[in-house]
Design an enzyme around this catalytic site. Structure first.
Site, short mmCIF file in Angstrom:
data_model
loop_
_atom_site.label_atom_id
_atom_site.label_comp_id
_atom_site.label_asym_id
_atom_site.label_seq_id
_atom_site.Cartn_x
_atom_site.Cartn_y
_atom_site.Cartn_z
N SER A 356 -5.84 -2.61 2.63
CA SER A 356 -5.25 -1.56 1.80
C SER A 356 -4.46 -2.27 0.71
O SER A 356 -3.42 -2.88 0.97
CB SER A 356 -4.33 -0.66 2.63
N ARG A 357 -4.95 -2.19 -0.53
CA ARG A 357 -4.39 -3.03 -1.60
C ARG A 357 -3.00 -2.58 -2.04
O ARG A 357 -2.25 -3.36 -2.62
CB ARG A 357 -5.34 -3.05 -2.78
N VAL A 358 -2.67 -1.31 -1.84
CA VAL A 358 -1.35 -0.83 -2.27
C VAL A 358 -0.52 -0.34 -1.09
O VAL A 358 0.59 0.14 -1.27
CB VAL A 358 -1.50 0.31 -3.31
#
Length: 480
Positions: A356-358
């Site tokens: 999950s990049r953010v």
């Protein structure tokens, strides 16, 4: 073959003109209709034919207009009259849609009447501009321990849910819906080209969980017309946007975009669109990216629209055209695979390739630090397990790493009907990480006893203290 002109063409044209249908159908092939003399026509406008059927305009030029029929068993014929009835395809969403099952035209599929009053929302609307958006930094709880800890989803995020067939993707979406139904969130679930048996199973699961009455279900099954199935995700997005722009948090589930891409490929080939990679049209990426861009958090009201987009990867291949496209246009992916499921881990999330990049920005400093320790222990567990497969004698440290890893995965195992709050997840994980002898911790006991702990008014700084006290209550466990 294209239907040829009938002997009654002149009579049909005469009747059509007298009823205000000044344009004429010049050809029909399956769901593709060409209409002459349809002036001022624009793409996405709605056309009505003299027999009452509807179509959406796909392309318009000086010679003829191409429209897509929205009925599976259309009776439209060459020579029939046609007229514009709407300049843009819009939906009318309101609270009365909650708990309803509709098709992409908002016609009821649950046998009940429906009130289509509400604020019109364009189905092919534009995504909010940069100046309209706020930073997404609030976690969207799923109730699933593994996901909320290792791959947290943020309100306003676009995340891909990718995996093999029957690997648990739809089950995970139902878990998210179940958890979010407890919040003041509007849920829109879009089912695209699904078998009726699969649709009924999902509806029954949502009904038993008490989620159905708080969700709007948009259904386009495999027997619906291709254009209708193509419209399904855009209609679902427009419905959610109507609530979002009114100040409510929304979550949209697209199940699934792989099926949507395949039917769009078939539709494009019938429209004589030149094929590109793997037979998909050149605008395939844009079709989905423009849809997923309609997510985020609005600055003016603080409301968010979160998107969970499902993609299917037969044999678990993440390098194909559709999976790589979906990954590149989202803010992370949660990958399900059958090999993980066969090890008995459900949800069958592949920890190694999910991200999950953010998500990290939404976790508190304390929870993020715990998640970092859990990831490190899982990495040690994988390394130690690889050595153990060769029959190598393991050190005491490696043995404890395997024991802790086994217990973490046991804690991650979670039946669909169970969910845990973020507080409960933190305390269970912290209790396990604090234990000196993790192999002696009963995970079933831990999951049972956490339900009896009052956490409503507990401050986050007291979580570690509660976790230590909790693990001490098991006389078999030694603590430092």
């Amino acid at each position: 073959m294209i239907k040829k002109n009938t002997s009654h063409l002149k009579d049909i044209q005469k009747i059509s003109h007298t009823e205000g249908f000044s344009s004429v159908v010049s050809s029909v092939y399956r769901f593709v209709v060409h209409i002459e003399n349809l002036r001022s026509a624009q793409p996405n406008a709605i056309v009505q034919f003299s027999n009452g059927e509807m179509a959406i305009i796909w392309q318009a030029n000086e010679k003829a207009t191409t429209a897509l029929l929205l009925s599976a068993n259309s009776k439209v014929e060459v020579g029939m009259g046609a007229k514009l009835v709407a300049d843009n395809f819009s939906v009318y969403a309101s609270d009365k849609l909650l708990g309803r099952i509709v098709d992409p035209l908002l016609s009821p599929k649950d046998g009940k009447s429906i009130d289509k009053k509400g604020t019109p929302q364009p189905v092919f609307g534009s995504a909010p501009g940069f100046y309209e958006r706020a930073i997404v930094d609030e976690q969207l709880g799923t109730g699933v321990v593994m996901v909320d800890t290792l791959f947290p989803i943020v309100k306003g995020q676009r995340i891909a849910i990718i995996g093999d067939n029957k690997s648990g993707k739809t089950t995970f979406l139902s878990q998210v819906a179940q958890y979010q139904s407890k919040e003041d969130t509007v849920l829109v679930y879009v089912l695209i080209a699904k078998h009726k048996n699969d649709i009924n199973k999902l509806l029954e699961r949502l009904k038993v969980a008490g989620v159905l009455e708080k969700t709007i279900i948009v259904v386009a099954d495999i027997f619906d017309a291709l254009p209708l199935s193509y419209l399904a995700p855009y209609v679902g997005c427009a419905i959610a946007e109507s609530f979002w722009r009114a100040g409510k948090n929304t979550v949209v589930f697209y199940d699934d975009l792989t099926a949507h891409a395949k039917l769009y490929r078939e539709m494009s080939l019938l429209l004589d669109v030149p094929p590109g990679r793997e037979g998909y049209p050149g605008d395939m990426f844009w079709q989905h990216s423009s849809l997923l861009e309609r997510a985020g958090k609005l600055k003016r009201n603080g409301a968010s629209q979160t998107v969970l987009a499902v993609g299917t990867t037969p044999t678990g291949d993440l390098t194909g055209y559709l999976p790589t496209s979906l990954i590149s246009m989202t803010d992370g992916q949660i990958v399900f695979d059958l090999s993980t499921m066969h090890r008995g881990v459900k949800p069958a999330v592949n920890v190694g390739v999910s991200v999950s990049r953010v998500g990290g920005r939404s976790q508190s400093k304390q929870f993020a630090e715990l998640a970092s320790r859990v990831r490190a222990e899982l990495a040690k567990y994988r390394t130690a397990s690889d050595f153990a497969r060769f029959g190598t004698e393991l050190s005491d440290v490696a043995t404890k790493q395997i024991a802790l890893g086994d217990k973490l995965y046991e804690l991650f195992k979670q039946p669909p009907e169970y969910s845990y709050s973020l507080k409960e997840q933190y305390i269970m994980l912290e209790a396990l990480m604090q234990s000196k002898e993790p192999e002696e911790v009963s995970i079933s006991w831990l999951k049972s006893v956490i339900q009896d702990v009052t956490l409503q008014d507990i401050d986050e700084k007291d979580y570690i203290k509660i976790a230590k006290e909790l693990i001490k209550s098991n006389p078999m466990v030694k603590t430092p």
